[in-house]
Write a protein that holds these residues in place. Structure first.
Motif, PDB file in Angstrom:
ATOM      1  N   ILE A 289       0.836  -1.203   0.000  1.00 52.30           N
ATOM      2  CA  ILE A 289       0.000   0.000   0.000  1.00 52.30           C
ATOM      3  C   ILE A 289       0.872   1.254   0.000  1.00 52.30           C
ATOM      4  CG2 ILE A 289      -0.165   0.049   2.521  1.00 52.30           C
ATOM      5  CD1 ILE A 289      -2.918   1.062   0.027  1.00 52.30           C
ATOM      6  N   ILE A 290       2.085   1.145   0.550  1.00 52.69           N
ATOM      7  CA  ILE A 290       3.007   2.288   0.542  1.00 52.69           C
ATOM      8  C   ILE A 290       3.367   2.651  -0.892  1.00 52.69           C
ATOM      9  CG2 ILE A 290       5.285   3.097   1.264  1.00 52.69           C
ATOM     10  CD1 ILE A 290       5.076   1.179   3.645  1.00 52.69           C
ATOM     11  N   GLY A 291       3.605   1.640  -1.710  1.00 54.81           N
ATOM     12  CA  GLY A 291       3.918   1.893  -3.112  1.00 54.81           C
ATOM     13  C   GLY A 291       2.749   2.503  -3.857  1.00 54.81           C
ATOM     14  N   ILE A 292       1.532   2.056  -3.527  1.00 56.96           N
ATOM     15  CA  ILE A 292       0.343   2.619  -4.168  1.00 56.96           C
ATOM     16  C   ILE A 292       0.200   4.096  -3.810  1.00 56.96           C
ATOM     17  CG2 ILE A 292      -2.173   2.475  -4.298  1.00 56.96           C
ATOM     18  CD1 ILE A 292      -1.919  -0.528  -3.756  1.00 56.96           C
ATOM     19  N   LEU A 293       0.397   4.406  -2.533  1.00 65.09           N
ATOM     20  CA  LEU A 293       0.303   5.801  -2.095  1.00 65.09           C
ATOM     21  C   LEU A 293       1.430   6.637  -2.693  1.00 65.09           C
ATOM     22  CD1 LEU A 293      -0.578   5.254   1.678  1.00 65.09           C
ATOM     23  CD2 LEU A 293      -2.132   5.931  -0.171  1.00 65.09           C
ATOM     24  N   ASP A 294       2.608   6.044  -2.791  1.00 65.53           N
ATOM     25  CA  ASP A 294       3.749   6.762  -3.362  1.00 65.53           C
ATOM     26  C   ASP A 294       3.503   7.126  -4.821  1.00 65.53           C
ATOM     27  OD1 ASP A 294       6.353   7.821  -3.631  1.00 65.53           O
ATOM     28  OD2 ASP A 294       7.097   5.895  -4.370  1.00 65.53           O
ATOM     29  N   LEU A 295       2.764   6.272  -5.516  1.00 64.24           N
ATOM     30  CA  LEU A 295       2.487   6.529  -6.921  1.00 64.24           C
ATOM     31  C   LEU A 295       1.264   7.435  -7.101  1.00 64.24           C
ATOM     32  CD1 LEU A 295       3.803   5.644  -9.589  1.00 64.24           C
ATOM     33  CD2 LEU A 295       2.081   3.854  -9.768  1.00 64.24           C
ATOM     34  N   ALA A 296       0.271   7.256  -6.235  1.00 64.25           N
ATOM     35  CA  ALA A 296      -0.957   8.042  -6.362  1.00 64.25           C
ATOM     36  C   ALA A 296      -0.763   9.485  -5.900  1.00 64.25           C
ATOM     37  CB  ALA A 296      -2.079   7.380  -5.573  1.00 64.25           C
ATOM     38  N   PHE A 297       0.103   9.673  -4.912  1.00 64.49           N
ATOM     39  CA  PHE A 297       0.361  11.012  -4.377  1.00 64.49           C
ATOM     40  C   PHE A 297       1.873  11.275  -4.454  1.00 64.49           C
ATOM     41  CE2 PHE A 297      -3.217   9.101  -2.139  1.00 64.49           C
ATOM     42  CZ  PHE A 297      -4.221  10.009  -2.429  1.00 64.49           C
ATOM     43  N   PRO A 298       2.266  12.512  -4.649  1.00 61.03           N
ATOM     44  CA  PRO A 298       3.701  12.831  -4.775  1.00 61.03           C
ATOM     45  C   PRO A 298       4.413  12.793  -3.424  1.00 61.03           C
ATOM     46  CG  PRO A 298       2.416  14.830  -4.891  1.00 61.03           C
ATOM     47  CD  PRO A 298       1.423  13.703  -4.817  1.00 61.03           C
ATOM     48  N   LEU A 299       4.499  11.602  -2.818  1.00 60.67           N
ATOM     49  CA  LEU A 299       5.091  11.500  -1.489  1.00 60.67           C
ATOM     50  C   LEU A 299       6.561  11.947  -1.498  1.00 60.67           C
ATOM     51  CD1 LEU A 299       3.703   8.134  -0.042  1.00 60.67           C
ATOM     52  CD2 LEU A 299       2.869  10.459   0.305  1.00 60.67           C
ATOM     53  N   ARG A 300       7.298  11.527  -2.512  1.00 64.45           N
ATOM     54  CA  ARG A 300       8.724  11.851  -2.541  1.00 64.45           C
ATOM     55  C   ARG A 300       8.927  13.359  -2.710  1.00 64.45           C
ATOM     56  NH1 ARG A 300      11.460   6.646  -5.669  1.00 64.45           N
ATOM     57  NH2 ARG A 300       9.762   5.207  -5.201  1.00 64.45           N
ATOM     58  N   GLU A 301       8.113  13.975  -3.566  1.00 67.01           N
ATOM     59  CA  GLU A 301       8.226  15.418  -3.734  1.00 67.01           C
ATOM     60  C   GLU A 301       7.826  16.151  -2.458  1.00 67.01           C
ATOM     61  OE1 GLU A 301       6.925  13.329  -5.773  1.00 67.01           O
ATOM     62  OE2 GLU A 301       8.085  13.538  -7.641  1.00 67.01           O
ATOM     63  N   TYR A 302       6.818  15.611  -1.748  1.00 66.78           N
ATOM     64  CA  TYR A 302       6.384  16.238  -0.505  1.00 66.78           C
ATOM     65  C   TYR A 302       7.482  16.152   0.556  1.00 66.78           C
ATOM     66  CZ  TYR A 302       3.798  17.019   3.829  1.00 66.78           C
ATOM     67  OH  TYR A 302       3.392  17.481   5.046  1.00 66.78           O
ATOM     68  N   ILE A 303       8.164  15.010   0.596  1.00 65.65           N
ATOM     69  CA  ILE A 303       9.217  14.808   1.594  1.00 65.65           C
ATOM     70  C   ILE A 303      10.389  15.751   1.347  1.00 65.65           C
ATOM     71  CG2 ILE A 303      10.962  13.150   2.395  1.00 65.65           C
ATOM     72  CD1 ILE A 303       8.859  10.957   1.955  1.00 65.65           C
ATOM     73  N   THR A 304      10.737  15.904   0.071  1.00 66.44           N
ATOM     74  CA  THR A 304      11.930  16.714  -0.258  1.00 66.44           C
ATOM     75  C   THR A 304      11.610  18.186  -0.463  1.00 66.44           C
ATOM     76  OG1 THR A 304      11.602  16.155  -2.617  1.00 66.44           O
ATOM     77  CG2 THR A 304      13.085  14.756  -1.336  1.00 66.44           C
ATOM     78  N   ARG A 305      10.328  18.560  -0.369  1.00 68.60           N
ATOM     79  CA  ARG A 305       9.941  19.963  -0.572  1.00 68.60           C
ATOM     80  C   ARG A 305      10.519  20.827   0.557  1.00 68.60           C
ATOM     81  NH1 ARG A 305       3.767  20.568  -0.704  1.00 68.60           N
ATOM     82  NH2 ARG A 305       4.119  19.200  -2.505  1.00 68.60           N
ATOM     83  N   PRO A 306      11.137  21.947   0.227  1.00 67.54           N
ATOM     84  CA  PRO A 306      11.711  22.813   1.274  1.00 67.54           C
ATOM     85  C   PRO A 306      10.617  23.284   2.226  1.00 67.54           C
ATOM     86  CG  PRO A 306      12.515  23.436  -0.894  1.00 67.54           C
ATOM     87  CD  PRO A 306      11.416  22.454  -1.129  1.00 67.54           C
ATOM     88  N   LYS A 307      10.921  23.213   3.513  1.00 62.15           N
ATOM     89  CA  LYS A 307       9.983  23.668   4.541  1.00 62.15           C
ATOM     90  C   LYS A 307      10.039  25.183   4.656  1.00 62.15           C
ATOM     91  CE  LYS A 307       8.893  19.430   5.673  1.00 62.15           C
ATOM     92  NZ  LYS A 307       9.733  18.755   4.677  1.00 62.15           N
ATOM     93  N   ARG A 308       8.874  25.799   4.674  1.00 66.15           N
ATOM     94  CA  ARG A 308       8.809  27.247   4.797  1.00 66.15           C
ATOM     95  C   ARG A 308       8.823  27.670   6.273  1.00 66.15           C
ATOM     96  NH1 ARG A 308       4.296  29.214   0.342  1.00 66.15           N
ATOM     97  NH2 ARG A 308       5.397  28.419  -1.523  1.00 66.15           N
TER      98      ARG A 308
END
Length: 308
Positions: A289-308
């Protein structure tokens, strides 16, 4: 001279793997049988390659006798995907394309082999599967005197249904077997060729493994079809779903492993930890299910997105 003796050594390894096909370890031998072919074809000219192959087949035939009449046939059978992969190694084709080409070639050959066995030897895969299942359940049927409840379970209808269910999964099994052999061949051949001084393409790092986003739609369609087919598990639609779902589950397991390596790299964990977690992912299928969520939602981009 070094290359010559190395080629002879690989020819001997190929001979031993061929002979293993008439022993109890034939499954293991079959998984690695393409490796010597890939190494030899990648390091020799076509003429030299043939000069190594033919003596191996003849020696295998002589040693095995009548029991090994099929060994040269299997030798040619497994030589073809080896040549395809070896030729692509020489052209430095991307590793993923090499694995796909090797898997597809092996799959086509398996299908041709089944058709030829049916046409020439009158081999029935359905009858063979039923015989194997009957042999497998025979010990349990023998225990019916001790446990009468087994008689209510192991009915003739149950055995027939299990045989039909297994037969419906044959396409999926052939696909998995073909690509497993291609993956094993690449995983073993690549470091061997590099150790011999040859430049060989590598797969992307596991942290970069990502499926096409369209796989989500295929998965949703498959789930919908599975729901429809659940009322008629003997139809063509059910057969399609039964074969497709295990394959897409494997795909999302690979996506999950890719995410595990990505997360471990991002967090700068010990390099051993993602391998350990990947084993956990394989052993606990719902974790895909982690892979499904990773593909359905931009989890990797969210993780690496700079924190404001």
């Amino acid at each position: 001279m070094k290359l010559r003796w190395t080629s002879i050594a690989w020819s001997m390894a190929y001979l031993l793997l061929l002979l293993s096909l008439i022993t109890s370890v034939r499954i293991i031998g079959m998984l690695f049988l393409i490796v010597p072919v890939v190494v030899l074809y990648s390091t020799l000219t076509l003429r030299q390659f043939i000069m190594h192959m033919v003596p191996v087949w003849l020696v295998a035939l002589i040693i095995a006798g009548q029991a090994g009449l099929f060994l040269p046939i299997l030798g040619v059978f497994f030589m073809i995907p080896g040549i395809v992969m070896g030729r692509m190694y020489k052209k430095f084709t991307p590793a993923l394309r090499i694995i796909i080409a090797g898997g597809v070639t092996t799959l086509i050959e398996l299908l041709v082999l089944l058709v030829a066995a049916r046409a020439i030897l009158d081999f029935s895969l359905g009858a063979y599967i039923r015989d194997v299942i009957e042999i497998s359940v025979a010990p349990m049927q023998a225990m019916a005197d001790v446990n009468p409840e087994l008689n209510d379970i192991l009915t003739p209808e149950y055995i027939i249904g299990l045989s039909n269910y297994t037969l419906m999964l044959i396409p999926c099994a052939l696909i998995i077997a073909s690509f497993t052999m291609a993956v094993i061949t690449h995983a073993v051949s690549r470091p061997l060729l590099e150790s011999m001084g040859y430049s060989v393409p590598r797969l992307k790092p596991a942290r970069d493994w990502r499926l096409p986003s369209s796989m989500i739609w295929y998965y949703l369609i498959a789930v919908f079809l599975e729901f429809i087919a659940s009322a008629n598990m003997t139809g063509v639609l059910a057969a399609v779903v039964l074969n497709f779902m295990p394959l897409i589950h494997i795909a999302f397991t690979i996506q999950t492993i890719g995410f595990v390596f990505f997360w471990a790299n991002y967090r700068k964990w010990n390099s051993f930890l993602p391998f350990l977690l990947s084993i956990v992912v394989v052993l606990i299928p719902p974790l895909r299910i982690i892979g499904i969520l990773d593909l359905a939602f931009p989890l990797r981009e969210y993780i690496t997105r700079p924190k404001r």
